[in-house]
Design an enzyme around this catalytic site. Structure first.
Site, PDB file in Angstrom:
ATOM      1  N   HIS A  51       0.931  -1.388   0.027  1.00 41.82           N
ATOM      2  CA  HIS A  51      -0.088  -0.035  -0.115  1.00 41.82           C
ATOM      3  C   HIS A  51       1.106   1.285   0.040  1.00 41.82           C
ATOM      4  O   HIS A  51       0.585   2.156   0.606  1.00 41.82           O
ATOM      5  CB  HIS A  51      -1.024   0.066   1.291  1.00 41.82           C
ATOM      6  CG  HIS A  51      -1.738  -1.143   1.178  1.00 41.82           C
ATOM      7  ND1 HIS A  51      -3.247  -1.261   0.506  1.00 41.82           N
ATOM      8  CD2 HIS A  51      -1.732  -2.435   1.645  1.00 41.82           C
ATOM      9  CE1 HIS A  51      -3.655  -2.289   0.655  1.00 41.82           C
ATOM     10  NE2 HIS A  51      -3.201  -2.927   1.365  1.00 41.82           N
ATOM     11  N   ASN A 123     -10.338  -2.910   2.156  1.00 36.68           N
ATOM     12  CA  ASN A 123     -10.037  -3.011   0.760  1.00 36.68           C
ATOM     13  C   ASN A 123     -11.216  -2.650  -0.022  1.00 36.68           C
ATOM     14  O   ASN A 123     -12.260  -2.679   0.605  1.00 36.68           O
ATOM     15  CB  ASN A 123      -9.272  -4.241   0.572  1.00 36.68           C
ATOM     16  CG  ASN A 123      -7.891  -4.391   0.827  1.00 36.68           C
ATOM     17  OD1 ASN A 123      -7.320  -3.632   0.821  1.00 36.68           O
ATOM     18  ND2 ASN A 123      -7.461  -5.623   0.976  1.00 36.68           N
ATOM     19  N   TYR A 333       0.485  -3.848  11.877  1.00 33.75           N
ATOM     20  CA  TYR A 333       0.465  -2.656  11.493  1.00 33.75           C
ATOM     21  C   TYR A 333       0.795  -1.534  12.324  1.00 33.75           C
ATOM     22  O   TYR A 333       1.740  -0.800  11.890  1.00 33.75           O
ATOM     23  CB  TYR A 333      -1.095  -2.213  11.144  1.00 33.75           C
ATOM     24  CG  TYR A 333      -1.578  -3.064   9.884  1.00 33.75           C
ATOM     25  CD1 TYR A 333      -1.462  -4.214   9.390  1.00 33.75           C
ATOM     26  CD2 TYR A 333      -2.262  -2.014   8.779  1.00 33.75           C
ATOM     27  CE1 TYR A 333      -1.749  -4.576   8.072  1.00 33.75           C
ATOM     28  CE2 TYR A 333      -2.440  -2.341   7.686  1.00 33.75           C
ATOM     29  CZ  TYR A 333      -2.402  -3.820   7.384  1.00 33.75           C
ATOM     30  OH  TYR A 333      -2.628  -3.935   5.968  1.00 33.75           O
TER      31      TYR A 333
END
Ligand code: NDP
Length: 475
Positions: A51, A123, A333
């Site tokens: 990303h 997404n 993350y």
């Protein structure tokens, strides 16, 4: 305003380096020159492994329907309006990749709620390639560049996909017409994972989040995308930025699907399997609200590059689920953000919650001191008025059982085909032809035995699917 160094010392000359004589070298004491050069070396932070190429805008979520029977989260109560930032992205390409490439799109939202930040990091597809996070780094290697040739590899992608049939559902979506959205405005967003909602009575419901575009779905064929990319690598960024600048604010209807724990236990497949959707017929979409984007960031680096999204950010009334991919992302993350941005990335303005922060995790790089502790209360528990835990926010217990072992998910569920078949079944003839030709094009240069293995899987989805791809391959 005076031009100064970053420490506020006035700069008298910003045009000419300090030199020893008219023709001599520069002086080491020219700190102003050194500061400029040193900063230039540090103007980039490591780009996201996935990303990397993204676009973002601020906006608002307005809750228009009463879902209080499912959740006590303040952000989801009827009438509530919450500021947010939504970052769209492609997944595989680097920061300089073209926007109009065939790829999954990221749809990451940070809601600045009164109860802390809630990040829904999804997404534009309701499913993912994998159900077990153990395989995530392997999968991403197949999407990135070959270590020797430094080229993207169709061979690696199809080798992995055909050896991992749980990817078939997402591969079918990726290779369908929806695999290249015309713009970020013209695609749906999905939370993808199963999360939980918890109401005032402490009851838990499993939930999936959907954002349906109000601009209508619009997609590009490979040929249309190639023409756009030849002239403009930033087509999605341009479209989003210019529409918002012109006051043409894009919006999405927010909806949820709800499953009770009793329903979950009876479901023939795991409701926490990220490669599967919940059928709309069995779990109808429930209206929640409207998400609108209405403001461009003022500084791309500060507000988009440094934006740090993580599914670990949840608020009371919203919880996790046993979805293994979600659980891995809860770790990876924030870990990526600590590495990419720095220890106290959450203090940066784009990541900072609007609610009060009471934390003892203050040492380390980049702490700006705004969450300081008192001279006495720098550990917990303490007797000096420091931040305290709040047991009223405990989640209801979740019953779990079973023996610890590495369960082979292929033995537990080998139905990789029903849901891709359902998707194939709702495609019209033109969409099917696009699917066949997109797959055939993406197989350029792939070894024969890998193509045959993939065709074997398509055959199990539907003989028509396999025959269509075979014909598109010219065989
Ligand atoms: P439905 O007919 O109720 O829903 C089909 C869904 O598919 C719609 O949400 C539609 O989105 C979406 N869709 C249509 N074409 C594509 C495409 N090429 N790629 C991705 N999504 C597409 O069916 P079911 O709920 O029974 O699901 C059937 C299949 O639809 C699933 O196997 C799955 O592949 C796909 N799907 C299902 C979703 C779900 O949550 N149940 C969500 C998205 C896809 P739209 O309304 O925007 O046109």
């Amino acid at each position: 305003m005076k031009l100064t160094t970053t420490s506020g010392n006035p700069i008298a000359d910003n045009q000419n380096a300090l030199t020893a004589g008219e023709r001599g070298g520069v002086m080491l004491q020219d700190y102003q020159l050194i500061e400029k050069l040193a900063h230039q070396n540090r103007e980039r932070i490591p780009e996201r492994t996935v990303h990397a190429k993204g676009s973002a805008a601020y906006g608002v979520l307005e809750i228009t329907h009463d879902i209080s029977r499912y959740t006590k989260a303040k952000v989801l109560q009827k009438g509530e309006k919450t500021r947010l930032i939504l970052r769209f992205s492609t997944v595989a390409g680097e920061a300089g990749a073209a926007d109009a490439e065939r790829d999954v799109r990221g749809f990451a939202i940070k809601f600045y709620t009164r109860e802390g930040n809630w990040d829904l990091v999804g997404n534009n597809t309701p499913v993912f390639f994998l159900k077990d996070p153990y395989k995530f780094p392997d999968f991403i290697h197949t999407q990135k560049r070959n270590p020797r040739s430094h080229l993207r590899s169709n061979e690696a992608a199809w080798d992995f996909w055909s050896l991992s049939p749980e990817t078939l559902h997402q591969v079918t979506i990726l290779m369908s017409d929806r695999g290249i959205p015309a713009s970020y405005r013209q695609m749906n967003g999905y939370g993808s994972h199963t999360y939980s909602l918890i109401n005032e009575a402490g009851e838990r419901f499993w939930v999936k989040f959907h954002f349906k575009t109000r601009q209508g779905i619009k997609t590009l064929t490979n040929d249309e995308a190639a023409t756009i990319i030849a002239a403009d690598r930033e087509s999605h960024q341009r479209d989003l930025y210019e529409n918002i600048e012109a006051g043409n604010f894009p919006s999405w209807d927010m909806k949820i699907q709800i499953m009770t724990d009793e329903q979950a236990k009876k479901l023939p497949y795991s409701p926490f399997d990220l490669t599967k959707v919940w059928s709309h017929a069995d779990f109808p979409l429930i209206d929640v609200g409207v998400l609108t984007l209405n403001e461009n960031p003022k500084n791309y680096f500060n507000e988009v590059e440094q934006a740090a999204f993580s599914p670990s950010n949840i608020v009371p009334g919203i919880g996790f689920s046993p979805d293994r991919m979600l659980q891995a992302r809860i770790f990876s993350y924030p870990d990526a953000q600590r590495y990419r941005i720095g220890t106290h990335y959450a203090q940066l303005s784009v990541n900072r919650p609007i609610s009060e922060v009471g934390t003892y995790t203050l040492g380390g790089a980049m702490n700006d001191g705004s969450y300081d502790v008192s001279a006495q209360a720098y550990y917990e528990p303490n007797s000096f008025g420091g931040a305290k835990e709040a047991p009223e926010f405990s989640e209801p217990a979740l019953e779990l059982s079973g023996e610890m072992k590495r369960y082979n998910h292929r033995e537990l569920d080998d139905d990789y085909y029903s849901q891709p078949r359902a998707l194939f079944g709702i495609m019209n003839e033109a969409q099917k032809q696009q699917l066949f030709s997109n797959i055939a094009q993406s197989m350029a240069g792939v070894s024969e035995f890998i193509i045959e293995r993939a065709l074997g899987h398509f055959e199990k989805i539907s003989p028509e699917y396999a025959a269509g791809v075979r014909a598109a391959l010219g065989r």
